[in-house]
Design a protein around this motif. Structure first.
Motif, PDB file in Angstrom:
ATOM      1  N   ILE A  35       1.080  -1.228  -0.039  1.00 24.04           N
ATOM      2  CA  ILE A  35       0.046  -0.046   0.051  1.00 24.04           C
ATOM      3  C   ILE A  35       0.862   1.344   0.086  1.00 24.04           C
ATOM      4  O   ILE A  35       1.696   1.434   0.926  1.00 24.04           O
ATOM      5  N   TYR A  36       0.783   1.768  -1.181  1.00 25.11           N
ATOM      6  CA  TYR A  36       1.747   3.185  -1.211  1.00 25.11           C
ATOM      7  C   TYR A  36       0.805   4.332  -0.865  1.00 25.11           C
ATOM      8  O   TYR A  36      -0.591   4.649  -1.242  1.00 25.11           O
ATOM      9  N   SER A  37       1.348   5.418  -0.133  1.00 22.49           N
ATOM     10  CA  SER A  37       0.536   6.417   0.427  1.00 22.49           C
ATOM     11  C   SER A  37       0.878   7.745  -0.527  1.00 22.49           C
ATOM     12  O   SER A  37       2.032   7.870  -0.990  1.00 22.49           O
ATOM     13  N   ASP A  38       0.067   8.759  -0.615  1.00 21.95           N
ATOM     14  CA  ASP A  38       0.214  10.079  -1.083  1.00 21.95           C
ATOM     15  C   ASP A  38       0.459   9.899  -2.631  1.00 21.95           C
ATOM     16  O   ASP A  38       1.163  10.560  -3.044  1.00 21.95           O
ATOM     17  N   VAL A  39      -0.297   9.188  -3.161  1.00 14.24           N
ATOM     18  CA  VAL A  39       0.032   8.733  -4.744  1.00 14.24           C
ATOM     19  C   VAL A  39      -1.057   9.536  -5.598  1.00 14.24           C
ATOM     20  O   VAL A  39      -2.385   9.461  -5.137  1.00 14.24           O
ATOM     21  N   PRO A  40      -0.702  10.373  -6.541  1.00 12.03           N
ATOM     22  CA  PRO A  40      -1.572  11.142  -7.183  1.00 12.03           C
ATOM     23  C   PRO A  40      -2.390  10.214  -8.044  1.00 12.03           C
ATOM     24  O   PRO A  40      -1.869   9.156  -8.557  1.00 12.03           O
ATOM     25  N   PRO A  41      -3.694  10.550  -8.373  1.00  9.70           N
ATOM     26  CA  PRO A  41      -4.477   9.911  -9.005  1.00  9.70           C
ATOM     27  C   PRO A  41      -4.108   9.526 -10.543  1.00  9.70           C
ATOM     28  O   PRO A  41      -4.316   8.367 -11.224  1.00  9.70           O
ATOM     29  N   GLU A  42      -3.276  10.334 -11.168  1.00  9.61           N
ATOM     30  CA  GLU A  42      -2.921  10.249 -12.440  1.00  9.61           C
ATOM     31  C   GLU A  42      -1.681   9.069 -12.508  1.00  9.61           C
ATOM     32  O   GLU A  42      -1.637   8.559 -13.670  1.00  9.61           O
ATOM     33  N   LEU A  43      -1.104   8.605 -11.521  1.00  9.01           N
ATOM     34  CA  LEU A  43      -0.206   7.563 -11.544  1.00  9.01           C
ATOM     35  C   LEU A  43      -0.889   6.228 -11.498  1.00  9.01           C
ATOM     36  O   LEU A  43      -0.629   5.382 -12.271  1.00  9.01           O
ATOM     37  N   TYR A  44      -1.890   6.289 -10.791  1.00 10.38           N
ATOM     38  CA  TYR A  44      -2.732   5.000 -11.146  1.00 10.38           C
ATOM     39  C   TYR A  44      -3.089   4.933 -12.475  1.00 10.38           C
ATOM     40  O   TYR A  44      -3.148   3.752 -13.001  1.00 10.38           O
ATOM     41  N   ASP A  45      -3.747   5.947 -12.858  1.00 10.02           N
ATOM     42  CA  ASP A  45      -4.090   5.852 -14.400  1.00 10.02           C
ATOM     43  C   ASP A  45      -2.925   5.460 -15.341  1.00 10.02           C
ATOM     44  O   ASP A  45      -3.184   4.297 -16.111  1.00 10.02           O
TER      45      ASP A  45
END
Length: 78
Positions: A35-45
């Motif tokens: 579980i990685y914290s403080d990840v921007p949503p663009e990175l998931y996309d």
């Protein structure tokens, strides 16, 4: 939190993102979840669209975001 199966990797089984928590969860084929914290949503996309999810995680996620592990669930068979 919708879960996305990642067929572009032999090491990563699936990933999910929580916009409210800004957490990226990645399940590896062995069952362990990171579980990685403080990840921007663009990175998931970008991860979901990556040609190689494993390479993407190594290059853009691992070591760049604080993480914790969730131990694998034990499977019990009769």
């Amino acid at each position: 939190m919708p879960v996305q199966e990642l067929r572009s990797s032999s090491a990563i089984d699936r990933a999910a993102y929580s916009p409210a928590k800004r957490e990226l969860s990645i399940w590896f084929t062995g069952g362990r979840r990171y579980i990685y914290s403080d990840v921007p949503p663009e990175l998931y996309d970008a991860l979901c669209a990556a040609r190689s999810a494993g390479r993407f995680v190594n290059d853009a996620v691992r070591g760049r975001f604080a993480s914790r592990t969730d131990p694998p669930r034990r499977r019990y068979f009769d």
